[in-house]
Design an enzyme around this catalytic site. Sequence first.
Site, short mmCIF file in Angstrom:
data_model
loop_
_atom_site.label_atom_id
_atom_site.label_comp_id
_atom_site.label_asym_id
_atom_site.label_seq_id
_atom_site.Cartn_x
_atom_site.Cartn_y
_atom_site.Cartn_z
N GLY A 54 0.85 -1.19 0.00
CA GLY A 54 0.00 0.00 0.00
C GLY A 54 0.88 1.24 0.00
O GLY A 54 2.07 1.15 0.31
N TYR A 82 3.85 -3.22 2.55
CA TYR A 82 3.06 -2.61 3.64
C TYR A 82 2.52 -3.70 4.57
O TYR A 82 2.51 -3.55 5.79
CB TYR A 82 1.91 -1.82 3.03
CG TYR A 82 1.03 -1.09 4.03
CD1 TYR A 82 1.28 0.23 4.36
CD2 TYR A 82 -0.07 -1.73 4.62
CE1 TYR A 82 0.46 0.91 5.27
CE2 TYR A 82 -0.89 -1.07 5.52
CZ TYR A 82 -0.63 0.26 5.84
OH TYR A 82 -1.43 0.91 6.73
N HIS A 166 8.33 -7.33 -3.75
CA HIS A 166 7.07 -7.64 -4.42
C HIS A 166 7.18 -8.97 -5.17
O HIS A 166 7.52 -9.00 -6.35
CB HIS A 166 6.67 -6.49 -5.35
CG HIS A 166 6.20 -5.30 -4.59
ND1 HIS A 166 4.92 -5.21 -4.11
CD2 HIS A 166 6.85 -4.20 -4.18
CE1 HIS A 166 4.79 -4.07 -3.44
NE2 HIS A 166 5.94 -3.45 -3.46
N GLU A 168 4.93 -10.69 -6.26
CA GLU A 168 3.85 -10.90 -7.23
C GLU A 168 4.17 -10.40 -8.64
O GLU A 168 3.46 -10.74 -9.58
CB GLU A 168 2.57 -10.21 -6.72
CG GLU A 168 2.60 -8.69 -6.64
CD GLU A 168 3.25 -8.15 -5.35
OE1 GLU A 168 4.02 -8.90 -4.72
OE2 GLU A 168 3.01 -6.99 -5.01
N LYS A 364 -8.05 -11.32 -18.56
CA LYS A 364 -8.40 -11.79 -19.91
C LYS A 364 -8.14 -13.28 -20.11
O LYS A 364 -8.98 -14.00 -20.65
CB LYS A 364 -7.57 -10.99 -20.91
CG LYS A 364 -8.03 -11.14 -22.33
CD LYS A 364 -9.15 -10.21 -22.55
CE LYS A 364 -9.63 -10.12 -23.94
NZ LYS A 364 -10.60 -9.00 -24.02
#
Length: 508
Positions: A54, A82, A166, A168, A364
Site C-alpha cells: 500500500g 506494507y 514484491h 507478485e 483476460k
Amino acid sequence: MTERIAILDFGGQYNRLIARRVREAGVYSELLPHDADIERIKGTCLSGIILTGGPDSVYAENAKVCDNRIFDIDVPVLGICYGMQYIAKVFGGSTEPSDIKEYGRTALRFIPHPLFENVKKNTVLMSHNDRVTKTPKGFSVIASTDNCPVAAFADDERKLYGLQFHAEVTHSDEGALVIENFLKNICKLKCTWRTENILTEMIEAVKAKVGNGRVLGALSGGVDSSVAAALVHKAIGDRLTCIFVDHGLLRLNEAEEVIGFYRDKLGLNIKAVDARERFLTKLSGVTEPEEKRKIIGEQFIRVFEEQAKLLGGADYLLQGTIYSDVIESGAGAGHTIKSHHNVGGLPEDIGFKGLIEPLRDLFKDEVRHLGESLGIPHELVWRQPFPGPGLAIRVIGDITAEKLDILRKSDFILRDEIKKAGLGDKVWQYFTVFTGIRSVGVMGDVRTYDYTIGVRAVTSTDAMTVDWARLPYELLQAVSERIIAEVPHVNRVVYDITSKPPGTIEWE
Ligand code: XMP
C-alpha cells in the site's frame, strides 16, 4: 471449493497481481477491502490470508488497518511490503523510513526456509520508502538485501510471514514460486483450483441475482461479451436477449460474421441494431479521446434502453467488463488512464435495475479459459480483443466515413497478412491506426500528399503491460506494400514501437 486465500487490499498498485499469482498457483483467491468484516474474511474454507502492499506508512495518521482478529484465525498470514510492515507494527516490531529509498530490482540474500524452497534466482523488485528495522519477538530474519536488512521475516510457530519485496510481479525472478511455496509449504494446500471451477458458482450467482427477471445482453463480438453472454445463457436461457449494435465503428465484414456466429454456433437469442447513422452523427467533429469514449458509452446505453422497451422491458443489463477495464478506469487503487466505455463512460441514469458483470474480477486469460470450458469455439475465444468504442479510438482526431473506410481496408490487410504468416495466436493484438498525418510521397513519378497509416502489434498476457511485437520484417514489408497499393489515399505506413507502459495499446 475447498481451498481459499483472502487477500486484504491496502491499496498498492500490484495487489491484483497477488490474486492472480495465487490463482495461477491453483488456489482460489479473493481480493477484499482491507477493512472487510471479519466474518466476511473468514468466509468458507479459508486457508490463509495475504496482506498486500500500500502507498502509506503504517504510522501515517490515516494509515489503513484491518481487523486484527485476523491474527486469531488459525490460518497462516503473509504480509507483502506494507503488509509486512503492518505485521511488524502489530506484533511490537518497528518500521522506519529508509535512508535510501529502494525502487527497482535488487539481489536478495536468503537462508534456507520453506518459503524459498527451490528458489534459485534471487533478483527481486523492491519499491518502498519504509522498512522494518526491528523484528517483533518470535520472528526471525530469513532474507536481506544491501539496503534492507529485514527483507523477509518469519514466525514459524504462529505462521506469520513478511516479504518486503514484491513477489507478485514478474520483475521478481522467482516471486511466483515464493507465493506458491507459501501456499504449498506453509498453508499446506493441494493447489488444484482452476478457472473452470468457478463456473458453477458464477452461474448460480447469476441465477440468484436475476431471479425470474430478464436480461439484455450487450454483445460486441469480442471475447469478453461473448463469454459473459454464454455464461448468462447457461444460467437463464432465453430470458437473455442479446443486442448487437452496429455503431458504424466495426471492422470490415464484422457485423455479418459476428451475428452469424452468435446465432449459429452459440445459439443465442440475438437482435442486430443498425445504429451507424446515430453514432456517427453524435461523434461528428469530436476529437478528444475521452469525449469520444463518453459519447459512445452513453449512446450504447441509450440504444439498449430503447431496445429493452421494444422488447417489453428488461431488468438487467449484461456487460462483459473484465478486471483490467475496472482498474484502468480508476475504480481500483490506480489512477484513471482511460474511461473504458463499459465502465467510466456509463451514464448514471441507466434505466435498468442493475448491471450484470460476471467477469468483473477476471483477467483476460482467465476469461478465455472460462470461455473454453463453456464450450465456445477456440477461434472465438482466442480472437484478438477489440475495444467497445471500436475504430473511433483508432481514428485520431475527428471521425469521418472516408477515414473509417481507409482504416477498415488497411486493418483488413494487416489481419490477412498476420493470418497468412500464422501469427494470429502469437500476437496479443494487431490493428492499424488512422494517424491523421499527411505527408509527401512519390508514386509513379507523381508527387502525393496523403495519409499515414500506423501499424500496431503487441504481445501481452493480460493487456496490463505489453511489448511491441517483433514482427518479421518481411511481414511488415508485405503489409506496407499492400496497404499503399490497395488503399486509396495512403502513401506512408509506420510501425509503432512503443510498449505499455509508457504507451497504451490503443492510441486514444
Ligand atoms: P489500452 O489502450 O488501455 O487497452 O492499453 C487495453 C485493452 O483494452 C482494450 N480497450 C477497451 N476495451 N472498451 C473495451 O471494451 C474500451 O473502451 C476499451 N479501450 C481499450 C484495448 O483494445 C486493449 O485490449
